[in-house]
Design a protein around this motif. Structure first.
Motif, PDB file in Angstrom:
ATOM      1  N   SER A  15       0.823  -1.207   0.000  1.00 25.88           N
ATOM      2  CA  SER A  15       0.000   0.000   0.000  1.00 25.88           C
ATOM      3  C   SER A  15       0.860   1.262   0.000  1.00 25.88           C
ATOM      4  CB  SER A  15      -0.945  -0.003   1.208  1.00 25.88           C
ATOM      5  OG  SER A  15      -0.223  -0.025   2.428  1.00 25.88           O
ATOM      6  N   GLN A  16       1.980   1.245   0.723  1.00 18.95           N
ATOM      7  CA  GLN A  16       2.852   2.416   0.729  1.00 18.95           C
ATOM      8  C   GLN A  16       3.611   2.566  -0.584  1.00 18.95           C
ATOM      9  OE1 GLN A  16       2.988   4.935   2.972  1.00 18.95           O
ATOM     10  NE2 GLN A  16       1.189   3.855   3.786  1.00 18.95           N
ATOM     11  N   GLU A  17       3.872   1.455  -1.260  1.00 15.99           N
ATOM     12  CA  GLU A  17       4.452   1.542  -2.602  1.00 15.99           C
ATOM     13  C   GLU A  17       3.460   2.207  -3.554  1.00 15.99           C
ATOM     14  OE1 GLU A  17       7.164   1.157  -5.717  1.00 15.99           O
ATOM     15  OE2 GLU A  17       7.438   0.932  -3.544  1.00 15.99           O
TER      16      GLU A  17
ATOM     17  N   ALA B 104       1.960   7.095  -6.599  1.00 18.00           N
ATOM     18  CA  ALA B 104       1.011   8.185  -6.814  1.00 18.00           C
ATOM     19  C   ALA B 104       1.667   9.538  -6.581  1.00 18.00           C
ATOM     20  CB  ALA B 104      -0.191   8.011  -5.892  1.00 18.00           C
ATOM     21  N   ILE B 105       2.567   9.617  -5.601  1.00 11.54           N
ATOM     22  CA  ILE B 105       3.288  10.873  -5.349  1.00 11.54           C
ATOM     23  C   ILE B 105       4.210  11.187  -6.519  1.00 11.54           C
ATOM     24  CG2 ILE B 105       5.039  11.955  -3.896  1.00 11.54           C
ATOM     25  CD1 ILE B 105       3.826  10.456  -1.516  1.00 11.54           C
ATOM     26  N   GLU B 106       4.930  10.177  -6.988  1.00 11.56           N
ATOM     27  CA  GLU B 106       5.846  10.396  -8.113  1.00 11.56           C
ATOM     28  C   GLU B 106       5.089  10.737  -9.388  1.00 11.56           C
ATOM     29  OE1 GLU B 106       8.041   6.771  -8.179  1.00 11.56           O
ATOM     30  OE2 GLU B 106       9.459   7.410  -6.626  1.00 11.56           O
ATOM     31  N   GLY B 107       3.853  10.251  -9.513  1.00 10.68           N
ATOM     32  CA  GLY B 107       3.042  10.590 -10.682  1.00 10.68           C
ATOM     33  C   GLY B 107       2.224  11.849 -10.491  1.00 10.68           C
TER      34      GLY B 107
ATOM     35  N   SER C 293       3.158  15.459   0.911  1.00  8.65           N
ATOM     36  CA  SER C 293       2.888  15.335   2.347  1.00  8.65           C
ATOM     37  C   SER C 293       2.383  13.947   2.722  1.00  8.65           C
ATOM     38  CB  SER C 293       1.861  16.388   2.779  1.00  8.65           C
ATOM     39  OG  SER C 293       0.631  16.214   2.079  1.00  8.65           O
ATOM     40  N   MET C 294       1.929  13.165   1.743  1.00 16.54           N
ATOM     41  CA  MET C 294       1.448  11.815   2.019  1.00 16.54           C
ATOM     42  C   MET C 294       2.557  10.877   2.460  1.00 16.54           C
ATOM     43  SD  MET C 294      -1.838  11.412   1.771  1.00 16.54           S
ATOM     44  CE  MET C 294      -2.103   9.680   1.433  1.00 16.54           C
TER      45      MET C 294
ATOM     46  N   ALA D 267     -11.130   3.575  -4.220  1.00 15.09           N
ATOM     47  CA  ALA D 267     -10.231   2.915  -3.283  1.00 15.09           C
ATOM     48  C   ALA D 267      -9.138   3.856  -2.778  1.00 15.09           C
ATOM     49  CB  ALA D 267      -9.597   1.699  -3.939  1.00 15.09           C
ATOM     50  N   THR D 268      -8.826   3.719  -1.507  1.00 14.66           N
ATOM     51  CA  THR D 268      -7.669   4.379  -0.913  1.00 14.66           C
ATOM     52  C   THR D 268      -6.539   3.363  -0.792  1.00 14.66           C
ATOM     53  OG1 THR D 268      -8.297   3.805   1.354  1.00 14.66           O
ATOM     54  CG2 THR D 268      -9.222   5.842   0.425  1.00 14.66           C
ATOM     55  N   PHE D 269      -5.367   3.835  -0.362  1.00 15.67           N
ATOM     56  CA  PHE D 269      -4.258   2.899  -0.200  1.00 15.67           C
ATOM     57  C   PHE D 269      -4.566   1.872   0.887  1.00 15.67           C
ATOM     58  CE2 PHE D 269      -3.301   6.098   3.009  1.00 15.67           C
ATOM     59  CZ  PHE D 269      -2.752   5.375   4.058  1.00 15.67           C
ATOM     60  N   THR D 270      -5.391   2.249   1.877  1.00 15.46           N
ATOM     61  CA  THR D 270      -5.771   1.305   2.924  1.00 15.46           C
ATOM     62  C   THR D 270      -6.678   0.209   2.374  1.00 15.46           C
ATOM     63  OG1 THR D 270      -5.639   3.083   4.571  1.00 15.46           O
ATOM     64  CG2 THR D 270      -6.812   1.095   5.203  1.00 15.46           C
TER      65      THR D 270
END
Length: 238
Positions: free
Chosen positions: A122-124, A129-132, A138-139, A186-189
């Motif tokens: 999930s953190q990957e 998503a941050i890199e894109g 801040s996530m 969907a969220t990462f969780t």
């Protein structure tokens, strides 16, 4: 026949509770630690609460700084102490039944592996998503704590514990519970829950039912002629 006295009933209840707790030590030690950390969060100031939640998260920042400790410690905290009673009920219904059935070590292997795999996956997803540029940077400090990944894995394993037809109704309920959030924003969780649930399903070989099935297959008579000793040496006997 004289009914048992209240003292006798209380004694039987205490014996049953003690036997239940003793047969599921991992579940109740885990639950006790969560109770303690929930009390800490509930009694902390707002600033200390935020510090503890972020410091004990398994987010990208903490995984980079303290990979092993963040993976371990994040499984002993819940974000909202008021939900502790709900988690206690779920632990008794799901974790305790699975641990009692599988044994403590197999249960621990199942929920521990699912917690680690779901957290990292999930953190990957958050990192990609941050890199894109689909999520803010801040996530990397997002609060990611809790016991839900291990609970999802145990819920998956519990499917094999239930006899038909209850098993199929339960399976549909579990798939709907975890699947609907996954396909509706969907969220990462939610993604982590799906990973953990899938790992629970994949742990069928660790269950007693799988070992019984394997034993029955080994004990079944062979039909390919392998068990036929054939004619004795020297040809047929008169």
């Amino acid at each position: 026949m004289k009914p048992p006295s209240p003292r006798a009933l209380a004694g039987r209840a205490r014996t049953w509770v003690w036997d239940w707790v003793r047969s599921t030590p991992g579940t109740h030690i885990w639950l006790l630690i969560i109770g303690i950390t929930s009390l800490v969060i509930a009694s902390a100031s707002e600033g200390l609460e935020q510090f503890l939640l972020h410091r004990n998260s398994s987010n990208i920042h903490e995984l980079n700084e303290h990979p092993l400790t963040s993976l371990l410690i994040s499984g002993f905290w819940i974000e909202k102490p008021g939900s502790f009673l709900l988690y206690a009920v779920m632990f008794e219904l799901v974790h305790a039944n699975v641990e009692r059935w599988m044994g403590s070590w197999r249960w621990l292997l199942t929920v521990g592996a699912a917690h680690v795999a779901a957290t990292l996956a999930s953190q990957e997803l958050v990192l990609l998503a941050i890199e894109g540029h689909r999520l803010p940077r801040s996530m990397t400090h997002v609060v990611d704590i809790g016991v839900s990944y291990g609970l999802a894995a145990a819920a998956g394993v519990l499917t094999y514990r239930l006899p038909p037809p209850w098993r199929y109704g339960y399976l549909v309920g579990v798939l709907v519970f975890f699947g609907v959030p996954l396909v509706t924003g969907a969220t990462f969780t939610d993604f982590g829950h799906a990973i953990a649930l899938s790992m629970g399903f994949a742990c069928w070989p660790l269950t007693p039912a799988a070992r019984v099935e394997e034993w029955e297959a080994d004990a079944a008579p062979r039909t390919d002629g392998a068990d036929d000793p054939g004619p004795p040496p020297g040809g047929p006997q008169e």
